[in-house]
Design an enzyme around this catalytic site. Structure first.
Site, short mmCIF file in Angstrom:
data_model
loop_
_atom_site.label_atom_id
_atom_site.label_comp_id
_atom_site.label_asym_id
_atom_site.label_seq_id
_atom_site.Cartn_x
_atom_site.Cartn_y
_atom_site.Cartn_z
CG ASN A 145 32.52 -10.59 -12.84
OD1 ASN A 145 31.54 -10.76 -12.11
ND2 ASN A 145 33.55 -9.83 -12.48
CB ILE A 155 28.48 -9.56 -3.36
CG1 ILE A 155 27.43 -10.57 -3.84
CG2 ILE A 155 29.82 -10.24 -3.10
CD1 ILE A 155 27.13 -11.70 -2.89
CB SER A 182 22.07 -8.35 -10.62
OG SER A 182 21.64 -7.77 -9.40
CB ALA A 221 16.55 -2.42 -17.76
CB SER A 222 21.80 -3.66 -17.82
OG SER A 222 22.26 -3.79 -16.49
CE LYS A 223 24.66 -6.69 -13.82
NZ LYS A 223 25.88 -7.33 -14.33
CE1 TYR A 226 24.41 -3.69 -11.84
CE2 TYR A 226 22.46 -4.32 -10.59
CZ TYR A 226 23.78 -4.54 -10.94
OH TYR A 226 24.46 -5.61 -10.41
#
Length: 262
Positions: free
Chosen positions: A85, A184, A138, A153-155, A151
């Protein structure tokens, strides 16, 4: 007690989604090994009690991830669930403003971190006949408009990693899935909530999704519980959004380099 007799690892358990999930898993009978880069993870474990052990770790460091897995097997004798996570956001940096250092840092935690937990947890689970691995992706990984380029691209990489892992672990009894949270209210997003409160526009938070509100960590934890439980025994290789319906269209104001958004 959906997780009675189960042992789970959760990274990023010092706050937000990770902390809420740790509490939910513990309430359902799981014994926990919790990791986070912040020593706030010690507070999470202390609130749960003897069923939880906490380690201050770097989720993108292989030795630290291996230590999490070893702690689970040494203390509890087994590992049934692993939830990767931990993540970092990268702020609001634009594509042409990102540095290589930004990409290195974000990919190391957000994408290499989940890979490392799969790499070290899966063999233990395979030896035991199966288990459940979960990763936080995400809605930003589904399509553009919900996070900065590195971010996002990482997800997107996490989603593909989960699909690939599910395929390569065929026949082992190990399931691998991802959760794709939308907006969230966590430490990662708190700045936006504070800004909205300061400007008196709290009612605009989450206005782009059909439910017209932000989500809470406990709402993500509820899906996490389902996906790692035996109730999800036929769910594998999936990336499921918890976003109030945002990803049904992803309405955004287009960001164009060198132009005013329109």
């Amino acid at each position: 007690m959906k997780l009675a007799g189960k042992v789970a690892i959760i990274t990023g358990a010092g706050s937000g989604i990770g902390r809420a999930t740790a509490r939910r898993f513990a309430a359902e009978g799981a014994r926990l090994v919790l990791g986070d880069a912040s020593d706030s993870v010690l507070e999470t474990a202390a609130a749960i009690g003897d069923a939880a052990t906490a380690l201050v770790i770097d989720a993108g460091d292989e030795a630290d991830v291996a230590r999490l897995v070893a702690t689970a097997t040494d203390r509890f004798g087994q590992l049934d669930i692993a939830y990767a996570n931990a993540g970092i956001s990268g702020g609001l940096t634009g594509l042409l403003d990102h540095s290589v250092a930004d990409w290195d840092a974000i990919l190391r935690v957000n994408l290499i971190g989940p890979f490392l937990l799969i790499k070290h947890a899966a063999p233990v689970m395979i030896a035991a006949g199966g288990g459940a691995i979960l990763c936080t992706a995400s809605v930003a990984g589904l399509r553009s408009g919900a996070g900065c380029p590195a971010y996002s691209a990482s997800k997107a990489g996490v989603i593909n990693l989960v699909q690939t892992a599910a395929q390569q672990l065929s026949g082992t009894g190990v399931r691998v899935n991802a959760i794709c949270p939308g907006l969230i209210q966590t430490g990662m997003t708190q700045r936006a909530f504070d800004y909205a409160a300061e400007k008196g526009v709290t009612d605009r938070i989450g206005r782009l999704n059909p439910l017209r509100r932000a989500g809470q960590p406990a709402e993500v934890a509820a899906l996490a519980l389902f996906l790692v439980s035996d109730e999800a025994s036929y769910v594998n290789g999936q990336a499921i959004a918890v976003d109030g319906g945002l990803s049904s269209s992803h309405p955004v104001t287009r960001q164009e380099t060198g132009k005013t958004a329109a």
